[in-house]
Design an enzyme around this catalytic site. Sequence first.
Site, PDB file in Angstrom:
ATOM      1  N   LYS A   1       0.819  -1.218   0.000  1.00 37.34           N
ATOM      2  CA  LYS A   1       0.000   0.000   0.000  1.00 37.34           C
ATOM      3  C   LYS A   1       0.849   1.262   0.000  1.00 37.34           C
ATOM      4  O   LYS A   1       0.492   2.266  -0.627  1.00 37.34           O
ATOM      5  CB  LYS A   1      -0.946  -0.002   1.198  1.00 37.34           C
ATOM      6  CG  LYS A   1      -2.145  -0.922   1.073  1.00 37.34           C
ATOM      7  CD  LYS A   1      -3.107  -0.704   2.238  1.00 37.34           C
ATOM      8  CE  LYS A   1      -4.389  -1.506   2.066  1.00 37.34           C
ATOM      9  NZ  LYS A   1      -4.156  -2.954   2.145  1.00 37.34           N
TER      10      LYS A   1
ATOM     11  N   LYS B   1      -3.575   1.313   8.673  1.00 37.33           N
ATOM     12  CA  LYS B   1      -3.765   0.191   7.759  1.00 37.33           C
ATOM     13  C   LYS B   1      -2.477  -0.604   7.596  1.00 37.33           C
ATOM     14  O   LYS B   1      -1.376  -0.046   7.610  1.00 37.33           O
ATOM     15  CB  LYS B   1      -4.195   0.683   6.370  1.00 37.33           C
ATOM     16  CG  LYS B   1      -5.574   1.303   6.300  1.00 37.33           C
ATOM     17  CD  LYS B   1      -5.896   1.652   4.853  1.00 37.33           C
ATOM     18  CE  LYS B   1      -7.300   2.198   4.696  1.00 37.33           C
ATOM     19  NZ  LYS B   1      -7.600   2.492   3.277  1.00 37.33           N
TER      20      LYS B   1
ATOM     21  N   GLY C   1      -9.698  -5.900   5.596  1.00 33.35           N
ATOM     22  CA  GLY C   1     -10.055  -5.412   6.926  1.00 33.35           C
ATOM     23  C   GLY C   1      -9.081  -5.797   8.015  1.00 33.35           C
ATOM     24  O   GLY C   1      -9.193  -5.325   9.151  1.00 33.35           O
TER      25      GLY C   1
ATOM     26  N   HIS D   1     -17.504   3.224  -0.866  1.00 35.00           N
ATOM     27  CA  HIS D   1     -16.386   2.429  -1.390  1.00 35.00           C
ATOM     28  C   HIS D   1     -16.759   2.047  -2.816  1.00 35.00           C
ATOM     29  O   HIS D   1     -17.623   1.204  -3.042  1.00 35.00           O
ATOM     30  CB  HIS D   1     -16.188   1.186  -0.516  1.00 35.00           C
ATOM     31  CG  HIS D   1     -14.996   0.363  -0.904  1.00 35.00           C
ATOM     32  ND1 HIS D   1     -14.059  -0.052   0.013  1.00 35.00           N
ATOM     33  CD2 HIS D   1     -14.579  -0.118  -2.087  1.00 35.00           C
ATOM     34  CE1 HIS D   1     -13.125  -0.768  -0.595  1.00 35.00           C
ATOM     35  NE2 HIS D   1     -13.427  -0.817  -1.881  1.00 35.00           N
TER      36      HIS D   1
ATOM     37  N   ARG E   1      -6.021  -8.892  -9.063  1.00 34.43           N
ATOM     38  CA  ARG E   1      -6.639 -10.215  -9.231  1.00 34.43           C
ATOM     39  C   ARG E   1      -8.108 -10.029  -9.582  1.00 34.43           C
ATOM     40  O   ARG E   1      -8.615  -8.906  -9.616  1.00 34.43           O
ATOM     41  CB  ARG E   1      -6.524 -11.008  -7.924  1.00 34.43           C
ATOM     42  CG  ARG E   1      -7.084 -10.219  -6.723  1.00 34.43           C
ATOM     43  CD  ARG E   1      -7.249 -11.044  -5.486  1.00 34.43           C
ATOM     44  NE  ARG E   1      -7.509 -10.240  -4.307  1.00 34.43           N
ATOM     45  CZ  ARG E   1      -8.669  -9.709  -3.973  1.00 34.43           C
ATOM     46  NH1 ARG E   1      -9.709  -9.858  -4.776  1.00 34.43           N
ATOM     47  NH2 ARG E   1      -8.813  -9.012  -2.856  1.00 34.43           N
TER      48      ARG E   1
END
Length: 659
Positions: free
Chosen positions: A117, A159, A166, A209, A293
Amino acid sequence: MSIEKLLIANRGEIACRIIRTARSLGIRTVAVYSDADEKAQHVQQADEAVHIGPSPASESYLVADKIIDAAKTTRADAIHPGYGFLSENAAFAKAVADAGLTFIGPPAKAIRVMGDKAEAKRAMVVAGVPCIPGYEEEDQSAEKFISAADAIGFPVMVKAAAGGGGRGMRLVRDEPDLNAALKLARSEAESAFGCGDLILEKAIEDARHVEIQIFADSHGNTVHLGERDCSVQRRHQKIIEEAPCPVMTDALRARMGEAAVKAAKTVNYVGAGTVEFLLDQDGEFYFLEMNTRLQVEHPVTEEITGIDLVALQIDIADGKPLPFKQADLEMNGHAIEVRLCAEDPASDFLPSTGTIELWKRPSGDHVRVDDGIDTGDEVSPHYDSMVAKIIAHGETREDARIRLLSALEQTVLFGPASNRDFLIEILQDETFVSGSATTFFLEHRQKDKQSDSSTAIAIAAAADWSIQSGNARSKALNVHSEQQSWAGGIVFPFYFDYSFQGQEVTAIVSGDASSLSVSVDGEIFDLSIDSQSDGHISIIVGGETISANVLQNAQMLYLATDKTTLTLFKIDHLDTDGAQDGSDGIVRAPMHGSLLKVDVAVGDQIAAGDQLAVFEAMKMQHEILAPANGTVAEIPVEAGTQLAAGDAIIILENSDASA
C-alpha cells in the site's frame, strides 16, 4: 500459444466458477485439494485433482512449490490463482513464469508494487491519481506516526501496508488511542501477511467504497468496465456489492475510469485488476488500493456488461488483444450480489463450521448462484467463511433488489449457522433501499429489537409434532387408519424441550392438525397445518399461511421460513448429564460445537460418571462424563477445537464396556 489445460490454485466457489468457464472454452481443468477438501465440489467438478497437503492453508494452498509441482505433474499449461491464497503473491507469479507456465494474472512487478500500500500510494501520487492525505514512509516508529497523525488531523485510519480484507486496520478518533491501535494493527498484519509495516490515512467518514474494474492486454490497450459500489461492509469486509453505483453520473464515471486506467498503466499492468476508491459526499474520490486479481464481486460486472471476466482473463494471458475498445462497452440494468457466509450473527458473527445438513439453491429469472457446496459437505474451520454468492440482475436497481430478496427467501442452509437472515434484513433496510448506504451504514444502523422468535419456535414445534405423529402412525401397521389418531376424547399434550441461543425453551403441543394449540414458555399460539411433505410444511398462524423447510434428526431441528432460519437442539434427545454410550471405548462429541476443556490426561484412571471434558454448543455448556470405569488411552483433540457430531474426544481402554 494456446492454453489446453488449466490448474486452479484455489478452492470453493471461485474454483468451481473458473472450472465452469474453462469447460465452456474446451479447456481441461486440474483441481488441487487439502485433506479437508478431499470430497469438495471443486475436486469433483475438475477433470483431474491433485492432493497438496494437510488442511491448514499454510501447508497446502499457500505452498507455491506444491502447486507448481502439481501443474508440472499433470502437464497443465497455466495456473489461475482465483482470489485470496497466492493470487497477489508476486513471488508465486514469478515462480509460475520461471517454471514455463502461464500465470493468469498480471506481471509479478505490478503485483509487487500494488501489493504494498505504501509503495502503491507513492506511485499513484507521482502519476497524478487523487490520493487520501496520509503517511506511507519507511520510518515505522510510533513517534513518527503520532506526528503524522497530528499533521493529517483526526480521525485517521491505520492500515496494514501489505494486505487488505479489513485485517490490520483500525479507525482512530483521538491521539491517546493511536498507540494502542498501532500495536494491534501491527500484530494483526504480521499474523495475516507476514509483514507488520503500516500506513496512515485521513479517515473519510460516510464515504462510499467504489471500485473500477479494469482490463489491460499485452498490446498496450487498457479499458475500464465501469464501477461497483461495495459500501455495505462489516468490520471493513464487504457483504453486499452492486453495479452500477447508485449515485454515479456519466461524468463522474468517466473521471474515475480515467484515473483507474492511469493507475494501471503506471505499473504496466496486464490482465484483470480493480482500482478501489473512496467517494465522498461532495463527489470527490481518492485512491485506496489496487487489487491485482479477480474480485469476489466480479459477477455484478459480468451481469451488466455481458462479459465473462474469467474467459477474458484467459484470453489475455494467452496473448490475445482486448476484443473491444472503451467506446464499445455498454452497461445494461443493475446487479446486486450478497455473500452468504457460514457465521453466527447471534454470536457476533463468529465463523460456524460443521456438516451441511441441507443446501437449497434459489432459482428464478435473472438469479445466479456461485457456490462450491452441497448437502453433506463439511464447512471447515481452516478457510474463509463465505460459502456462496447470490446475484440478481434487473432492468432497474429495485428490480434487482426484489429479485435478490426473493432468492434469499428461497435459500436454505441447514447445519452451520449463516448470515442469510441478516442479509434479508439489510436488503429491506430503508437506507439500503434508498441507495444511500455508505461504509459507515452498518456501524450507524439502528438495530431492530431482537425479533420475537416465539412464533418461529411454535411453528417448529408444530412441525416436530407433525413429523413424530406421522412416524408413529406409519408404525401402527395393525390399526385401521381411521383409528390411528383416536384418543378416546382425551387430548394428550406433547412436550418438546429445546435449546435455542443458549436458553432452554419448552413447547407444549396439543390438538390435531386442523387445530393445534402451541404454548412456548407460556405464550399460546393457535395453528393449523395446511400441508406437509418431503421436508416442507405449510402452517396457518393468525390467518397468515407460512411455508417452511424443515429437517430433523435425533439431535437437531432446523426450520427456515422466508425470513427466519431456526436451529434448535432437541434436549429430550440428548443425554443431558453428558454420559456417552462408549461401547467401543470412544467418547464422542454429542453434536457440533467447541471443546472448551479437557479434565483428564493420558494414563488417568477414571470411574463411570467422572467428568472428562466440557463441551459447548449453541452457547450452552455440556459436561462429558465417563460411560464406564477405565484408563485414558488417548486424547486426540485439544481444548478449543471445533468438533462435528461423533468426533472422538477421549479414547478409553480396559473399561467395563470393552473388557
